[in-house]
Design an enzyme around this catalytic site. Structure first.
Site, PDB file in Angstrom:
ATOM      1  N   TRP A 329      37.699  40.496  51.973  1.00 30.46           N
ATOM      2  CA  TRP A 329      36.445  40.810  51.268  1.00 30.46           C
ATOM      3  C   TRP A 329      36.733  41.185  49.819  1.00 30.46           C
ATOM      4  O   TRP A 329      35.979  40.834  48.912  1.00 30.46           O
ATOM      5  CB  TRP A 329      35.719  41.967  51.969  1.00 30.46           C
ATOM      6  N   HIS A 330      37.859  41.871  49.599  1.00 33.28           N
ATOM      7  CA  HIS A 330      38.155  42.305  48.236  1.00 33.28           C
ATOM      8  C   HIS A 330      38.437  41.134  47.299  1.00 33.28           C
ATOM      9  O   HIS A 330      38.128  41.207  46.103  1.00 33.28           O
ATOM     10  CB  HIS A 330      39.366  43.250  48.233  1.00 33.28           C
ATOM     11  N   GLY A 331      39.030  40.078  47.800  1.00 37.76           N
ATOM     12  CA  GLY A 331      39.337  38.984  46.900  1.00 37.76           C
ATOM     13  C   GLY A 331      39.753  37.731  47.638  1.00 37.76           C
ATOM     14  O   GLY A 331      40.274  37.786  48.756  1.00 37.76           O
ATOM     15  N   PHE A 489      35.358  42.327  42.206  1.00 40.73           N
ATOM     16  CA  PHE A 489      35.285  42.106  43.635  1.00 40.73           C
ATOM     17  C   PHE A 489      33.857  41.831  44.072  1.00 40.73           C
ATOM     18  O   PHE A 489      33.580  41.564  45.192  1.00 40.73           O
ATOM     19  CB  PHE A 489      35.829  43.315  44.398  1.00 40.73           C
TER      20      PHE A 489
END
Length: 489
Positions: A329-331, A489
């Site tokens: 989800w962050h990247g 993000f």
């Protein structure tokens, strides 16, 4: 628009506050909410107005799905199941996120595995899409389970777009936030909230502009270096990013909570001195707390339910998978997945250690946790796996050791293979670098955090003087545009 910009500080924020409370004073509640919604959308559009239809479309879609879920049980509609409506909403949100955030990652992975040459789409990531998407996913889950309902589009749109949390959290729950707009005592100016909000905002601004942005120059130089780094610059580059990330993101969160207080709205707390943690479980109870709550409620719990019978081993697998998804989800990159996997593994080991009641001296627990987090952030920051490994090579001393040229007189050091020269040139550093790292470590580990400091604030001249000094110092540092790290993000 950035919190750390002159137009926000001296035009947007004062004007928004003034008009909002002026309308409430005349008991024009709907007009006040409409004004706050307009201001929030203006705040979002300042970056790029062409993405305004995207967030509006997302709000309308999720409001409609939420309404269908709420009304399903009342109307007894059976043509389409409630679960089908819910799944449609979740899939659409994930598809939106995949399109804007992950398409090039999927294409690159396919090209690497299959030998294809599919062209990259080069889609620009809309600001805040990760946050406003998971906020609305949480709303749909709560609506599906009958925990929340919203039948007013204005209220729902304000819940999603309220500008202090819109771009980088904290991640909100509808039932925690919206009732606060309805309370009578929140519809008048609260001078204590305004004063404390200004104090917390100023501390957050200082953390961002003065501390985090100072560390960013050394972190960027180190992680973008094209030449191998020796031992000390490699470690200082990693520490610089670890402290940049903390002071940048916690500074943003302080500013968001402070602005919320000015509007008499309590936003959830996101940080509680995470670098004081003595284990990975402890760390995630202190770091990005609203994300931890989201992962626990909307990832870990459903995964565990899917396993059927709950066992300790299955709960560990659920923890690991939830953190793996969190990393993704962050990247859109393997480095983020590795980071998520590392934290998942760290939590698994911590849970096993805790279950077996193995002893661990408190200082040793802190030392292991802090260094584990520091090393994991190398993957979080590095642009590629090779870049992360290059930093780790340097930290392991595999590129040699260089000390300051003034130490060349100590002959036995040279016999050990140590070289002398500009020991921090690789990260464009100087003596200020290691002194700042040491000071940041002491502040993060030994001092009270922003909220603890603000809880002691009283309306006295000494505190007001401190507020003015901190603010003035920060304003002097606002000579360039500096985005918050979590905006990417």
């Amino acid at each position: 628009m950035l919190f750390n910009s002159f137009e926000f500080l001296f035009l947007f924020l004062p004007l928004t506050l003034l008009v909002y409370f002026a309308l409430l004073r005349r008991r024009l509640t709907i007009a006040a909410k409409s004004w706050l919604l307009f201001a929030s959308l203006f705040f979002y559009s300042w970056w790029n107005v062409k993405y305004l239809p995207l967030i509006l479309g997302s709000i309308l879609f999720n409001y409609t799905i939420g309404g269908l879920l709420v009304e399903y049980d009342e109307n007894g509609q059976k043509a389409v199941s409630k679960r089908a409506i819910f799944v449609t909403g979740i899939v659409a949100n994930i598809a939106l996120l995949c399109w804007f955030k992950y398409m090039d990652f999927f294409i690159g992975t396919a090209n690497g595995l299959l030998g294809t040459h599919l062209p990259f789409l080069r889609i620009v990531l809309p600001l805040g899409i990760s946050f406003f998407t998971i906020t609305q996913i949480a709303f749909l889950v709560d609506a599906y389970e009958g925990l929340v309902e919203e039948r007013n589009l204005l209220n729902y749109a304000l819940f999603v777009t309220f500008f202090p949390h819109l771009l980088a959290g904290p991640i909100l729950h509808h039932k925690e936030m919206m009732p606060q707009f309805e309370r009578l005592r929140n519809k008048v100016v609260n001078w204590k909230n305004l004063y404390l909000g200004l104090m917390l905002f100023s501390l957050g601004l200082f953390k961002k502009v003065v501390v985090a942005d100072t560390f960013s120059q050394w972190a960027s130089a180190g992680f973008d270096a094209t030449q191998p780094m020796t031992l000390f610059p490699a470690w200082l580059a990693s520490f610089s990013y670890t402290f940049q990330l903390y002071f940048d993101f916690s500074g943003y969160s302080d500013m968001a909570v402070g602005i919320g207080w000015m509007f008499n709205i309590n936003l959830p707390i996101n940080f509680n001195s995470p670098y004081k943690a003595t284990g990975m479980i402890d760390f995630w109870k202190r770091w990005h707390i609203t994300l931890t709550n989201f992962i626990t409620t909307y990832l870990y719990t459903p995964i565990l339910r899917a396993f059927g019978r709950v066992t300790f081993a299955r709960s560990l697998v659920a923890v690991f998978l939830a953190m793996l998804i969190s990393g993704f989800w962050h990247g859109a990159g393997w480095t983020f997945i590795i980071w998520g996997g590392m934290h998942g593994l760290g939590l698994v080991v911590n849970h096993i250690w805790k279950k077996r009641k193995l002893p661990m001296p408190r200082f040793l627990g802190w030392l292991i946790t802090f260094n584990f987090v520091n090393i994991s952030f190398i993957f979080f920051r590095a642009k590629s796996l090779d870049s992360a490994l290059a930093i780790l090579h340097g930290m392991a001393g595999m590129n040699g050791v260089m000390l300051h040229r003034s130490l060349a007189k100590i002959t036995f050091l040279a016999k050990l293979g140590i070289t002398f020269g500009g020991w921090l040139d690789a990260i464009k550093g100087n003596d200020q670098t290691w002194i700042m790292v040491l000071c940041a470590l002491l502040i993060a580990v030994c001092w009270k955090n922003s909220l603890e400091i603000v809880s002691r604030v009283r309306p006295t001249w000494s505190w007001l003087t401190l507020l003015l000094i901190v603010t003035f110092w920060s304003l002097l540092g606002m000579n360039k545009v500096s985005e918050f790290l979590y905006f990417q993000f």
